[in-house]
Design a protein around this motif. Structure first.
Motif, PDB file in Angstrom:
ATOM      1  N   TYR A 118      48.742 105.537  39.858  1.00  0.00           N
ATOM      2  CA  TYR A 118      47.719 104.479  39.969  1.00  0.00           C
ATOM      3  C   TYR A 118      46.512 104.848  39.107  1.00  0.00           C
ATOM      4  O   TYR A 118      46.038 104.058  38.291  1.00  0.00           O
ATOM      5  CB  TYR A 118      47.303 104.325  41.434  1.00  0.00           C
ATOM      6  N   ARG A 169      52.044  86.384  42.883  1.00  0.00           N
ATOM      7  CA  ARG A 169      53.449  86.102  43.222  1.00  0.00           C
ATOM      8  C   ARG A 169      53.569  85.286  44.506  1.00  0.00           C
ATOM      9  O   ARG A 169      54.449  84.456  44.646  1.00  0.00           O
ATOM     10  CB  ARG A 169      54.230  87.405  43.391  1.00  0.00           C
ATOM     11  N   ILE A 219      40.122  91.001  46.162  1.00  0.00           N
ATOM     12  CA  ILE A 219      39.033  90.783  45.198  1.00  0.00           C
ATOM     13  C   ILE A 219      39.271  89.517  44.377  1.00  0.00           C
ATOM     14  O   ILE A 219      38.354  88.732  44.124  1.00  0.00           O
ATOM     15  CB  ILE A 219      38.878  92.019  44.278  1.00  0.00           C
ATOM     16  N   THR A 277      39.836  95.583  51.319  1.00  0.00           N
ATOM     17  CA  THR A 277      41.016  94.723  51.125  1.00  0.00           C
ATOM     18  C   THR A 277      42.230  95.437  51.722  1.00  0.00           C
ATOM     19  O   THR A 277      42.116  96.557  52.218  1.00  0.00           O
ATOM     20  CB  THR A 277      41.303  94.451  49.634  1.00  0.00           C
TER      21      THR A 277
END
Ligand SMILES: NC(=O)c1ccc[n+]([C@@H]2O[C@H](COP(=O)([O-])OP(=O)(O)OC[C@H]3O[C@@H](n4cnc5c(N)ncnc54)[C@H](OP(=O)(O)O)[C@@H]3O)[C@@H](O)[C@H]2O)c1
Length: 238
Positions: free
Chosen positions: A127, A37, A17, A162
């Motif tokens: 999460y 990262r 995204i 994704t």
């Protein structure tokens, strides 16, 4: 609001995204600061976009990591790592950028939470907790900074196509490593990015970005919670 000439910082911009938002914003003439990262992946996204520095007009918090493990099988280090990345990382970066927005009496904070920030489903306990935490924190902050000309937009995506699932933590701190059909059949990234940016342009306080099924689930959680809990027990794939 137009994004032309706006300085936008996107975290988690190396894939998914965040990368989709970068491409869309570059096409609309925004000046971008991208972070994540994986430098090599960032350079690929950067090659298609434009990077400039300066006071930030819009900060988009998109970095995040998911989980695929039962709560009972998840070690404490994984619970904490998910909270650090998804919640505390977002809060700390906001703390760093907010003073310059307050000084300029303008700015917009965009926070990518999740439908999981409104609904708890199996295998995603920490999460989901981290995404609920973002909703709580940024609902409070929205009210606190309103008079200072700063707006907060919380984004709650449903299933988006994704690779977040394959990178999700397993209970012992490993990576799940499998692609998931439910995500693959979710909303395409560029469509998701466009819906998010429409909401950001209108300074919407919150937007759910998903197919009708997840939006219905959010509605049921609010008005018919017992029905939703039963559906989650029996119908949500794990
Ligand atoms: N896809 C969905 O169905 C869905 C649904 C609801 C919410 N979301 C949320 O949308 C956001 C973006 O996810 P995505 O689906 O686009 O997945 P993604 O492709 O895996 O993107 C995650 C991004 O976060 C960055 N990231 C991960 N761990 C990080 C860390 N420790 N420090 C800094 N950056 C880190 C990654 O970059 P590096 O690995 O290069 O650092 C990557 O750019 C996440 O917050 C996710 O929770 C996704």
């Amino acid at each position: 609001m137009s994004f032309l000439g706006k300085k936008v910082w996107i975290t988690g911009a190396s894939s998914g995204i965040g990368a989709g938002l970068a491409r869309e914003l570059a096409a609309q003439g925004a000046h971008l600061l991208l972070s994540a990262r994986r430098e090599d992946e960032l350079h690929k996204v950067q090659a298609e976009c434009l990077e400039r520095h300066g006071p930030i007009d819009i900060l988009i918090h998109c970095a995040g990591v998911s989980q695929r493990a039962l709560a009972r099988d998840t070690i404490s280090e994984v619970d904490r790592a998910i909270m650090e990345i998804n919640y505390f990382g977002t809060v700390e970066l906001t703390r760093a950028v907010l003073p310059s927005m307050l000084a300029r009496k303008q700015g917009q904070l965009v926070v990518v939470s999740s439908v999981a920030g409104k609904i708890g489903t199996p295998l995603r306990s920490s999460y989901s907790a981290s995404k609920h935490a973002l909703l709580g924190y940024f609902d409070c902050l929205r009210a606190e900074v309103y008079q200072d000309g700063i707006s907060v937009t919380i984004v709650c995506p449903g299933y988006i196509d994704t690779e977040i699932g394959s990178k999700a933590y397993t209970g012992d701190g490993g990576r799940y490593g499998k692609l998931e059909g439910v995500l693959h059949h979710g909303m395409p990234v560029q469509e998701c990015a466009r819906v998010i940016l429409r909401a950001v342009a209108r300074r919407e306080p919150e937007v759910v970005v998903s197919r009708a099924k997840e939006r219905t689930a959010v509605y049921l959680r609010r008005f018919f919670p017992k029905l939703l809990f039963r559906l989650v027990r029996t119908h949500i794939p794990s």
